[in-house]
Design a protein around this motif. Structure first.
Motif, PDB file in Angstrom:
ATOM      1  N   GLY A   1       0.814  -1.266   0.011  1.00 21.68           N
ATOM      2  CA  GLY A   1       0.001  -0.016  -0.031  1.00 21.68           C
ATOM      3  C   GLY A   1       1.089   1.250   0.110  1.00 21.68           C
ATOM      4  N   ARG A   2       0.263   2.353  -0.044  1.00 20.45           N
ATOM      5  CA  ARG A   2       1.030   3.666   0.145  1.00 20.45           C
ATOM      6  C   ARG A   2       1.484   3.729   1.441  1.00 20.45           C
ATOM      7  N   GLU A   3       2.740   4.325   1.611  1.00 24.93           N
ATOM      8  CA  GLU A   3       3.288   4.611   3.026  1.00 24.93           C
ATOM      9  C   GLU A   3       2.529   5.811   3.558  1.00 24.93           C
ATOM     10  N   ASP A   4       2.840   6.095   4.890  1.00 20.91           N
ATOM     11  CA  ASP A   4       2.645   7.408   5.246  1.00 20.91           C
ATOM     12  C   ASP A   4       3.516   8.465   4.752  1.00 20.91           C
ATOM     13  N   ILE A   5       3.087   9.549   4.926  1.00 23.12           N
ATOM     14  CA  ILE A   5       3.951  10.833   4.244  1.00 23.12           C
ATOM     15  C   ILE A   5       5.040  10.977   5.661  1.00 23.12           C
ATOM     16  N   HIS A   6       6.220  11.266   4.946  1.00 25.98           N
ATOM     17  CA  HIS A   6       7.400  11.248   5.900  1.00 25.98           C
ATOM     18  C   HIS A   6       8.705  11.739   5.345  1.00 25.98           C
ATOM     19  N   ASN A   7       9.515  11.959   6.098  1.00 28.08           N
ATOM     20  CA  ASN A   7      10.636  12.813   5.510  1.00 28.08           C
ATOM     21  C   ASN A   7      11.904  11.624   6.059  1.00 28.08           C
ATOM     22  N   HIS A   8      13.266  11.928   5.937  1.00 22.70           N
ATOM     23  CA  HIS A   8      14.175  11.027   6.359  1.00 22.70           C
ATOM     24  C   HIS A   8      15.463  11.824   7.115  1.00 22.70           C
TER      25      HIS A   8
ATOM     26  N   SER B   1      14.826   4.785 -14.283  1.00 20.57           N
ATOM     27  CA  SER B   1      14.817   6.203 -13.742  1.00 20.57           C
ATOM     28  C   SER B   1      14.744   6.117 -12.206  1.00 20.57           C
ATOM     29  N   GLY B   2      14.962   7.408 -11.590  1.00 17.26           N
ATOM     30  CA  GLY B   2      15.146   7.476 -10.118  1.00 17.26           C
ATOM     31  C   GLY B   2      14.987   8.993  -9.779  1.00 17.26           C
ATOM     32  N   TYR B   3      15.213   9.162  -8.431  1.00 15.93           N
ATOM     33  CA  TYR B   3      15.107  10.529  -7.990  1.00 15.93           C
ATOM     34  C   TYR B   3      16.115  10.508  -6.719  1.00 15.93           C
ATOM     35  N   ALA B   4      16.375  11.780  -6.176  1.00 21.14           N
ATOM     36  CA  ALA B   4      17.066  11.913  -4.822  1.00 21.14           C
ATOM     37  C   ALA B   4      16.338  13.189  -4.263  1.00 21.14           C
ATOM     38  N   LEU B   5      16.379  13.105  -2.930  1.00 19.63           N
ATOM     39  CA  LEU B   5      15.685  14.059  -2.010  1.00 19.63           C
ATOM     40  C   LEU B   5      16.588  14.506  -0.818  1.00 19.63           C
ATOM     41  N   PRO B   6      16.495  15.659  -0.338  1.00 17.31           N
ATOM     42  CA  PRO B   6      17.178  16.093   0.967  1.00 17.31           C
ATOM     43  C   PRO B   6      16.397  15.791   1.910  1.00 17.31           C
ATOM     44  N   SER B   7      16.789  15.542   3.159  1.00 18.77           N
ATOM     45  CA  SER B   7      16.459  15.043   4.285  1.00 18.77           C
ATOM     46  C   SER B   7      14.997  15.466   4.800  1.00 18.77           C
ATOM     47  N   HIS B   8      14.784  16.768   4.543  1.00 21.78           N
ATOM     48  CA  HIS B   8      13.626  17.469   4.886  1.00 21.78           C
ATOM     49  C   HIS B   8      12.342  17.129   4.025  1.00 21.78           C
ATOM     50  N   ALA B   9      12.652  16.704   2.736  1.00 20.32           N
ATOM     51  CA  ALA B   9      11.306  16.367   1.743  1.00 20.32           C
ATOM     52  C   ALA B   9      10.487  15.659   2.521  1.00 20.32           C
ATOM     53  N   LEU B  10       9.186  15.962   2.394  1.00 15.96           N
ATOM     54  CA  LEU B  10       8.017  15.140   2.495  1.00 15.96           C
ATOM     55  C   LEU B  10       7.641  14.467   1.469  1.00 15.96           C
ATOM     56  N   HIS B  11       7.473  13.156   1.534  1.00 11.01           N
ATOM     57  CA  HIS B  11       6.931  12.310   0.298  1.00 11.01           C
ATOM     58  C   HIS B  11       6.439  10.827   0.655  1.00 11.01           C
ATOM     59  N   ARG B  12       6.163  10.313   0.030  1.00  6.77           N
ATOM     60  CA  ARG B  12       5.409   8.659   0.143  1.00  6.77           C
ATOM     61  C   ARG B  12       5.537   8.144  -1.201  1.00  6.77           C
ATOM     62  N   ALA B  13       5.795   6.826  -1.155  1.00  6.66           N
ATOM     63  CA  ALA B  13       5.994   5.936  -2.251  1.00  6.66           C
ATOM     64  C   ALA B  13       4.937   4.704  -2.211  1.00  6.66           C
ATOM     65  N   TRP B  14       4.923   3.950  -3.345  1.00  3.09           N
ATOM     66  CA  TRP B  14       4.141   2.771  -3.453  1.00  3.09           C
ATOM     67  C   TRP B  14       4.384   2.131  -4.731  1.00  3.09           C
ATOM     68  N   CYS B  15       4.421   0.971  -4.694  1.00  4.58           N
ATOM     69  CA  CYS B  15       4.541  -0.045  -5.841  1.00  4.58           C
ATOM     70  C   CYS B  15       3.472   0.372  -6.884  1.00  4.58           C
ATOM     71  N   ALA B  16       3.568   0.798  -7.992  1.00  2.86           N
ATOM     72  CA  ALA B  16       2.913   1.206  -9.034  1.00  2.86           C
ATOM     73  C   ALA B  16       2.723   0.371 -10.184  1.00  2.86           C
ATOM     74  N   SER B  17       3.157  -0.933  -9.948  1.00  2.98           N
ATOM     75  CA  SER B  17       2.999  -1.820 -11.091  1.00  2.98           C
ATOM     76  C   SER B  17       2.529  -2.957 -10.770  1.00  2.98           C
ATOM     77  N   PRO B  18       1.695  -3.894 -11.474  1.00  5.70           N
ATOM     78  CA  PRO B  18       1.044  -5.222 -10.980  1.00  5.70           C
ATOM     79  C   PRO B  18       2.193  -6.283 -10.484  1.00  5.70           C
ATOM     80  N   GLY B  19       3.475  -6.321 -10.789  1.00  5.07           N
ATOM     81  CA  GLY B  19       4.377  -7.188 -10.448  1.00  5.07           C
ATOM     82  C   GLY B  19       5.183  -6.396  -9.383  1.00  5.07           C
ATOM     83  N   THR B  20       6.381  -7.280  -9.009  1.00  2.01           N
ATOM     84  CA  THR B  20       7.104  -6.796  -7.951  1.00  2.01           C
ATOM     85  C   THR B  20       8.042  -5.576  -8.312  1.00  2.01           C
ATOM     86  N   ALA B  21       7.877  -4.602  -7.708  1.00  5.53           N
ATOM     87  CA  ALA B  21       8.997  -3.497  -7.998  1.00  5.53           C
ATOM     88  C   ALA B  21      10.001  -3.559  -7.159  1.00  5.53           C
ATOM     89  N   VAL B  22      11.354  -3.429  -7.628  1.00  9.30           N
ATOM     90  CA  VAL B  22      12.514  -3.340  -6.860  1.00  9.30           C
ATOM     91  C   VAL B  22      13.365  -1.837  -7.217  1.00  9.30           C
TER      92      VAL B  22
END
Length: 266
Positions: free
Chosen positions: A115-122, A186-207
């Motif tokens: 499912g979708r994560e909680d919104i969080h930073n790192h 493809s990919g992305y990079a974020l600073p520590s303060h960035a608020l975000h959430r991620a989830w698997c958006a494909s029908p199969g396993t994502a890595v």
């Protein structure tokens, strides 16, 4: 001592990332503790380049196959690998002390935790590169007039057993600022303060290949959720994988990313 591919990955991380972290205790945006500003921006750019290089198909499959064969420190890596509370399997591949950690995140659609994560930073700057499948991600900002109401928690690691500890920190309103899907390659990079959430958006396993950077980490992270818990601090267990389970997960990962030939040669 690590094998050839482990050592190459560690040297790349050291060469590209060491020395780019700002001073400990530097105030971050919105008054939060932790690194921020030009130093972290440079670290974000470097981390994105490193994770893209390490995530290239031939290089990553060879690294995972080497690790799955027991090269390096499987017991040490297993201690930092677990089924994450946010819904994916987190496998430590290579670390440079406690400064930089390269992990594989394996997302299983259809599992009870998916499912979708909680919104969080790192705690520190990060970079993520999609190796297989598709990852969805949203970016948020706090805003007094934001349309999304959420409960705010301060997340830290408990002193005794390093479980996740969530402490209520009031209410907040958030605004969605970006929504995107990242396909393999493809990919992305974020600073520590960035608020975000991620989830698997494909029908199969994502890595995804995930790089956590820096020795100067924020002391806590912020977590925003629509669930209003009972108002007390709550701990969520972090249960490390057993060594045999960790190696089995690496072998399964090698199959997923096309590393079966390298695994057979190991």
């Amino acid at each position: 001592m690590g094998g050839r591919h482990v050592l190459r990955a560690r040297r790349l991380m050291e060469g590209a990332l060491d020395g780019l972290v700002g001073p400990v205790g530097l105030a971050g945006r919105d008054g939060r503790d932790g690194p921020d500003g030009p130093d972290e921006e440079e670290l974000v750019r470097a981390a994105r380049a490193v994770v893209a290089e390490l995530g290239s198909p031939g290089r990553l499959s060879a690294l995972v196959a080497e690790l799955a064969a027991g090269v390096g420190d499987p017991s040490g890596c297993a201690r930092f690998s677990y089924r994450h509370v946010l819904g994916f399997d987190k496998l430590l591949l290579v670390s440079v002390g406690t400064r930089h950690m390269l992990r594989a995140h394996v997302w299983h659609p259809g599992s009870h935790r998916a499912g979708r994560e909680d919104i969080h930073n790192h705690r520190s700057a990060l970079a993520s590169f999609v190796v297989r499948g598709t990852l969805g991600m949203e970016l948020y900002e706090t805003a007094g007039d934001g349309p999304l109401a959420a409960a705010r928690y301060r997340e830290s690691l408990s002193a005794e057993v390093s479980d996740w500890l969530l402490e209520p920190a009031g209410r907040a309103r958030l605004r969605l600022t970006q929504s995107a899907e990242y396909a393999a390659g493809s990919g992305y990079a974020l600073p520590s303060h960035a608020l975000h959430r991620a989830w698997c958006a494909s029908p199969g396993t994502a890595v995804t290949l995930f790089l956590e950077t820096g020795s100067d980490r924020r002391r806590h992270t912020d977590v925003f959720t629509g669930d209003v818990r009972d108002g007390r601090a709550q701990a969520y267990a972090k249960e490390p994988l057993e060594v045999a389970e960790y190696l089995a997960e690496l072998r399964a990962l090698a199959e997923l990313i096309g590393g079966s030939e390298e695994l057979a040669r190991s």
